[in-house]
Design a protein around this motif. Structure first.
Motif, mmCIF file in Angstrom:
data_model
loop_
_atom_site.group_PDB
_atom_site.id
_atom_site.type_symbol
_atom_site.label_atom_id
_atom_site.label_comp_id
_atom_site.label_asym_id
_atom_site.label_seq_id
_atom_site.Cartn_x
_atom_site.Cartn_y
_atom_site.Cartn_z
ATOM 1 N N ASP A 1 0.913 -1.181 0.044
ATOM 2 C CA ASP A 1 -0.001 0.051 -0.002
ATOM 3 C C ASP A 1 1.005 1.130 -0.257
ATOM 4 O OD1 ASP A 1 -2.314 -1.600 -0.129
ATOM 5 O OD2 ASP A 1 -2.459 -1.461 2.069
ATOM 6 N N GLY A 2 1.889 1.209 0.651
ATOM 7 C CA GLY A 2 2.893 2.308 0.715
ATOM 8 C C GLY A 2 3.572 2.681 -0.700
ATOM 9 N N PHE A 3 3.835 1.524 -1.349
ATOM 10 C CA PHE A 3 4.643 1.602 -2.837
ATOM 11 C C PHE A 3 3.565 2.397 -3.502
ATOM 12 C CE2 PHE A 3 7.687 -1.460 -1.306
ATOM 13 C CZ PHE A 3 8.516 -0.896 -1.353
ATOM 14 N N ARG A 4 2.205 1.896 -3.485
ATOM 15 C CA ARG A 4 1.148 2.414 -4.303
ATOM 16 C C ARG A 4 0.904 3.930 -4.074
ATOM 17 N NH1 ARG A 4 -2.227 -2.205 -5.260
ATOM 18 N NH2 ARG A 4 -0.727 -2.794 -4.940
ATOM 19 N N LYS A 5 0.857 4.143 -3.060
ATOM 20 C CA LYS A 5 0.590 5.516 -2.227
ATOM 21 C C LYS A 5 1.724 6.285 -2.879
ATOM 22 C CE LYS A 5 -1.139 9.186 0.122
ATOM 23 N NZ LYS A 5 -1.893 10.193 -0.595
ATOM 24 N N PHE A 6 2.904 5.920 -2.741
ATOM 25 C CA PHE A 6 4.151 6.868 -3.108
ATOM 26 C C PHE A 6 4.067 6.956 -4.668
ATOM 27 C CE2 PHE A 6 8.322 6.823 -5.079
ATOM 28 C CZ PHE A 6 8.971 8.078 -4.430
#
Length: 148
Positions: free
Chosen positions: A106-111
């Motif tokens: 999810d963090g990679f996607r948000k980044f």
């Protein structure tokens, strides 16, 4: 200047670039080694115009920078203004911020979403965002990697 330039990555001498005098001395030494360009990184406080004058005085182009992603995201116009002063078209981040990394997929996607917004603003100003990757972006997430 040719299309290919070998530049000094100033992060490697960051212990010596924490003061104005240290920056000036480091630029002089880097130029003495034969470099004509540098990527700024981890400098102590220095006014952008003063840094440009120091670099010009040594015959060094600022071809790329390292900026924090948070600064690029939250103070985009200041980043654009500094890069215009430096005649530098490549603002780069030094890697994925921990706040995104610790959130996994999810963090990679948000980044990716946040970085795309920043990249659009920079592109509209004639700049190209660059990213310094590390090995963790190549770790498997399901059947692919974060950096794909």
């Amino acid at each position: 200047m040719s299309d290919t330039v070998i530049a000094a990555q100033m992060y490697t001498v960051r212990d010596f670039t924490q003061t104005r005098a240290g920056i000036a001395d480091s630029l002089k030494r880097v130029r003495t080694l034969g470099y004509t360009a540098m990527q700024t990184s981890a400098f102590g406080p220095v006014d952008p115009k003063e840094l440009k004058a120091m670099a010009d005085g040594e015959g060094l182009a600022i071809c790329a920078t390292h900026e924090s992603f948070e600064r690029m995201r939250d103070d985009t116009q200041a980043v654009i203004d500094e890069h215009r002063i430096w005649e530098c078209t490549y603002p780069a981040i030094g890697g994925l911020p921990e706040s995104y990394h610790e959130s996994g997929e999810d963090g990679f996607r948000k980044f990716a979403q946040d970085a795309s917004q920043v990249a659009r603003k920079l592109a509209d100003a004639g700049l190209t965002i660059a990213y310094h990757n590390h090995s963790f972006e190549l770790e498997k997430i399901h059947s692919t990697t974060a950096l794909h």
